[in-house]
Design a protein around this motif. Sequence first.
Motif, PDB file in Angstrom:
ATOM      1  N   LEU B  21       0.816  -1.117   0.570  1.00  0.00           N
ATOM      2  CA  LEU B  21       0.170  -0.055  -0.374  1.00  0.00           C
ATOM      3  C   LEU B  21       0.775   1.241  -0.417  1.00  0.00           C
ATOM      4  CD1 LEU B  21      -2.405  -1.517   2.707  1.00  0.00           C
ATOM      5  CD2 LEU B  21      -2.709  -0.609   0.043  1.00  0.00           C
ATOM      6  N   TYR B  22       1.902   1.472   0.398  1.00  0.00           N
ATOM      7  CA  TYR B  22       2.775   2.347   0.948  1.00  0.00           C
ATOM      8  C   TYR B  22       3.394   2.850  -0.381  1.00  0.00           C
ATOM      9  CZ  TYR B  22       6.504   4.965   2.601  1.00  0.00           C
ATOM     10  OH  TYR B  22       8.153   5.841   2.624  1.00  0.00           O
ATOM     11  N   ILE B  23       4.386   1.831  -1.293  1.00  0.00           N
ATOM     12  CA  ILE B  23       4.253   1.662  -2.838  1.00  0.00           C
ATOM     13  C   ILE B  23       2.985   2.170  -3.865  1.00  0.00           C
ATOM     14  CG2 ILE B  23       5.891   1.178  -4.785  1.00  0.00           C
ATOM     15  CD1 ILE B  23       7.351  -0.979  -2.913  1.00  0.00           C
ATOM     16  N   LEU B  24       2.467   1.320  -3.615  1.00  0.00           N
ATOM     17  CA  LEU B  24       0.468   1.758  -4.544  1.00  0.00           C
ATOM     18  C   LEU B  24       0.332   3.396  -4.413  1.00  0.00           C
ATOM     19  CD1 LEU B  24      -1.493   0.405  -6.678  1.00  0.00           C
ATOM     20  CD2 LEU B  24      -2.363  -0.164  -4.065  1.00  0.00           C
ATOM     21  N   SER B  25       0.517   3.785  -3.203  1.00  0.00           N
ATOM     22  CA  SER B  25      -0.285   5.120  -2.609  1.00  0.00           C
ATOM     23  C   SER B  25       0.602   5.872  -3.354  1.00  0.00           C
ATOM     24  CB  SER B  25      -0.273   5.447  -1.650  1.00  0.00           C
ATOM     25  OG  SER B  25       0.786   5.328  -0.252  1.00  0.00           O
ATOM     26  N   ILE B  26       1.860   5.796  -4.042  1.00  0.00           N
ATOM     27  CA  ILE B  26       2.978   6.325  -4.031  1.00  0.00           C
ATOM     28  C   ILE B  26       2.448   6.625  -5.867  1.00  0.00           C
ATOM     29  CG2 ILE B  26       5.257   7.320  -4.569  1.00  0.00           C
ATOM     30  CD1 ILE B  26       6.025   6.003  -1.740  1.00  0.00           C
ATOM     31  N   HIS B 131      -2.642  -1.660 -11.382  1.00  0.00           N
ATOM     32  CA  HIS B 131      -2.987  -0.334 -10.087  1.00  0.00           C
ATOM     33  C   HIS B 131      -4.284  -1.461 -10.459  1.00  0.00           C
ATOM     34  CE1 HIS B 131      -0.406   3.121 -10.554  1.00  0.00           C
ATOM     35  NE2 HIS B 131       0.287   2.995  -9.453  1.00  0.00           N
ATOM     36  N   LEU B 132      -5.317  -1.262 -11.248  1.00  0.00           N
ATOM     37  CA  LEU B 132      -6.300  -2.382 -10.971  1.00  0.00           C
ATOM     38  C   LEU B 132      -6.054  -3.121 -10.275  1.00  0.00           C
ATOM     39  CD1 LEU B 132      -8.655  -1.757 -14.245  1.00  0.00           C
ATOM     40  CD2 LEU B 132      -8.735  -0.331 -12.177  1.00  0.00           C
ATOM     41  N   VAL B 133      -5.372  -4.456 -11.124  1.00  0.00           N
ATOM     42  CA  VAL B 133      -5.615  -5.908 -10.643  1.00  0.00           C
ATOM     43  C   VAL B 133      -5.266  -5.051  -8.281  1.00  0.00           C
ATOM     44  CG1 VAL B 133      -3.355  -7.297  -9.955  1.00  0.00           C
ATOM     45  CG2 VAL B 133      -4.434  -7.039 -12.722  1.00  0.00           C
ATOM     46  N   ILE B 134      -4.138  -5.009  -7.861  1.00  0.00           N
ATOM     47  CA  ILE B 134      -3.822  -5.017  -7.083  1.00  0.00           C
ATOM     48  C   ILE B 134      -4.776  -4.285  -6.335  1.00  0.00           C
ATOM     49  CG2 ILE B 134      -2.516  -3.442  -4.903  1.00  0.00           C
ATOM     50  CD1 ILE B 134      -0.211  -3.273  -7.321  1.00  0.00           C
ATOM     51  N   PHE B 136      -8.004  -4.282  -6.850  1.00  0.00           N
ATOM     52  CA  PHE B 136      -9.356  -4.679  -7.091  1.00  0.00           C
ATOM     53  C   PHE B 136      -8.780  -6.542  -5.498  1.00  0.00           C
ATOM     54  CE2 PHE B 136     -12.785  -7.551  -8.716  1.00  0.00           C
ATOM     55  CZ  PHE B 136     -12.276  -9.124  -8.913  1.00  0.00           C
ATOM     56  N   ALA B 137      -7.694  -6.665  -6.232  1.00  0.00           N
ATOM     57  CA  ALA B 137      -7.420  -8.464  -5.380  1.00  0.00           C
ATOM     58  C   ALA B 137      -6.848  -7.155  -3.591  1.00  0.00           C
ATOM     59  CB  ALA B 137      -5.595  -8.536  -5.171  1.00  0.00           C
ATOM     60  N   LEU B 138      -6.683  -6.822  -3.600  1.00  0.00           N
ATOM     61  CA  LEU B 138      -6.678  -6.351  -1.881  1.00  0.00           C
ATOM     62  C   LEU B 138      -7.763  -5.334  -0.962  1.00  0.00           C
ATOM     63  CD1 LEU B 138      -2.855  -3.806  -1.479  1.00  0.00           C
ATOM     64  CD2 LEU B 138      -3.842  -6.662  -1.586  1.00  0.00           C
ATOM     65  N   SER B 139      -8.615  -4.971  -2.466  1.00  0.00           N
ATOM     66  CA  SER B 139     -10.164  -4.623  -1.373  1.00  0.00           C
ATOM     67  C   SER B 139     -11.337  -5.889  -0.591  1.00  0.00           C
ATOM     68  CB  SER B 139     -11.126  -3.554  -2.632  1.00  0.00           C
ATOM     69  OG  SER B 139     -10.095  -2.557  -3.149  1.00  0.00           O
ATOM     70  N   ILE B 140     -10.778  -7.092  -1.671  1.00  0.00           N
ATOM     71  CA  ILE B 140     -10.958  -8.051  -1.855  1.00  0.00           C
ATOM     72  C   ILE B 140     -10.741  -8.795  -0.359  1.00  0.00           C
ATOM     73  CG2 ILE B 140     -11.031 -10.215  -2.258  1.00  0.00           C
ATOM     74  CD1 ILE B 140     -12.368  -9.393  -5.006  1.00  0.00           C
ATOM     75  N   GLY B 141      -9.463  -8.993  -0.188  1.00  0.00           N
ATOM     76  CA  GLY B 141      -8.639  -8.777   1.294  1.00  0.00           C
ATOM     77  C   GLY B 141      -8.697  -8.667   2.063  1.00  0.00           C
ATOM     78  N   SER B 142      -8.496  -7.314   1.603  1.00  0.00           N
ATOM     79  CA  SER B 142      -8.849  -6.263   3.123  1.00  0.00           C
ATOM     80  C   SER B 142     -10.309  -6.357   4.329  1.00  0.00           C
ATOM     81  CB  SER B 142      -8.381  -4.963   2.947  1.00  0.00           C
ATOM     82  OG  SER B 142      -8.983  -4.491   2.034  1.00  0.00           O
ATOM     83  N   LEU B 143     -11.318  -6.548   2.827  1.00  0.00           N
ATOM     84  CA  LEU B 143     -12.688  -6.710   3.335  1.00  0.00           C
ATOM     85  C   LEU B 143     -12.881  -7.959   4.038  1.00  0.00           C
ATOM     86  CD1 LEU B 143     -14.613  -4.871   2.437  1.00  0.00           C
ATOM     87  CD2 LEU B 143     -14.945  -6.091   0.696  1.00  0.00           C
ATOM     88  N   CYS B 144     -12.072  -8.484   3.394  1.00  0.00           N
ATOM     89  CA  CYS B 144     -11.946 -10.489   4.746  1.00  0.00           C
ATOM     90  C   CYS B 144     -11.314 -10.301   5.874  1.00  0.00           C
ATOM     91  CB  CYS B 144     -12.392 -11.476   3.488  1.00  0.00           C
ATOM     92  SG  CYS B 144     -13.500 -11.673   2.001  1.00  0.00           S
ATOM     93  N   GLY B 145     -10.300  -9.214   5.818  1.00  0.00           N
ATOM     94  CA  GLY B 145      -9.647  -9.673   7.027  1.00  0.00           C
ATOM     95  C   GLY B 145      -8.293  -9.557   6.170  1.00  0.00           C
ATOM     96  N   ILE B 146      -7.372  -9.464   7.129  1.00  0.00           N
ATOM     97  CA  ILE B 146      -5.860  -9.535   6.340  1.00  0.00           C
ATOM     98  C   ILE B 146      -5.173 -10.352   6.891  1.00  0.00           C
ATOM     99  CG2 ILE B 146      -5.464  -7.059   5.457  1.00  0.00           C
ATOM    100  CD1 ILE B 146      -3.728  -6.957   7.953  1.00  0.00           C
TER     101      ILE B 146
END
Lengths: 173, 279
Positions: B21-26, B131-134, B136-146
């Motif tokens: 998320l750090y790198i993605l945000s930049i 960006h979309l792939v990451i 999408f995946a992290l949205s689902i992953g974080s929603l279900c608990g990391i």
Amino acid sequence: MFWTVALIFGFILLLSLLREIKRLDFIWNRFPIFMQFVPTWSFFAPLPNMFDYHLLYREISNNGKVQEWKEVYSLEDQRPIYCLIWNPEKRFSKAFLDLAMDLIRFSEKVQDNKQVCTSLPYLQILNYLDSLCRKQSNFCQKLSKIQFLILTNSRIYDYDILFLSEIHPLSNG
Amino acid sequence: MINLDTYYAFKDITFTYQVTLYILSIGLFITSLEDLKTWSVFQSEGILSWKVSKLGLRYTTKSPIAKLLNFCLNDKAFKGSIYLRIFGAILLFIFSVFNIISPSLLIALFFFKILIALRSPYGLDGAYQMHLVILFALSIGSLCGICSKISIISLCFIAGELVISYFISGITKLTSPAWRKSFALNAIFSTRTYGHSLFFRLISQRNVLATSMSWMIFLFETLFFLVIFLHPMHAIVLLVTGLLFHLFNAVFMGLNDFLFAFSAAYPALIYCIHKIHLN
């Protein structure tokens, strides 16, 4: 829930792999909106971009007087070093590159000027130049016309005409 | 002796999410700011005008969702979404520093990113896709608990797409006569769009350099998938090569967005490698 998500991820991964197979294009073309979001990873291949694309336009008055070709934007010979972090100029050049390549592909496919003139890439470029001309040109009059030209070149290849548009009247705004 | 503690810290999924998320945000911050700087491209008078784009889509002229799409994608709303993306990227950066993971922020950023492609597919590139792939995946992953199994397969998905991206890129180059005969590199670097005058002079004067670089690219991209089978200590070589590859492309081709987008996928891959080999 786990298996549903796993299946979705697996399906997208599979589509990412299969979408490069040209024989299956007839399937992907049936779902253009959905396929827009399935990644395609063939960068600069099989045929890499080997040219710079230049967009020029000229105005033609109703009495037939033709202005000189004007280039819309020019590419810098040397990209500044800060472009490794900050490169906003690539947005326009990539958009124009995509539009130009799509326009050429379509015009070669249909061979019908009317269809080409109503294609999306053609209309995008025409709309852009129409607006630009109305804003910038001193010569611009309500009844003048516009024509655009796409040239290619590079440090190896000389200028070549890729596409010449029809002549269109400028809009009234 | 090299300290590999940070490298082995990727065994921890929370740390992996944090670095991603750090790198993605930049990357999101830079690309969104670039979109704002070149806003004229998206305006009605621009080369990616919505009033023209929407004519090509059935869903924006004749469908129940046409009104909604037109509302979200008109100039005012779209510009607003760019500002929201910038704000969201800053928030994501701050959250990642404090190890806060917000599914709603990720979902919102994913939604705003999608708007770009819905508006027009022109001008987009592989960095946008990653960006979309990451997201999408992290949205689902974080929603279900990391720490959930779904979160783990979300990271596997990102790693999978990363590996596939290099593989497909390598294979399509290998099957291309332009690349196999090694004049592709000369041609690409001869352009001002993606080229570089100094590098072009270098490879055009030395054919062996162009040939060896072409083959190095083939081998790296086509064989990158082997990184999954390597022990983490050996995988470092391929991973560092990958990052240097993107750094090279950022410097000599102006592909700055690829550097951040693809680098953001690497933590997921490192996590998967650790998961396979160090359990």
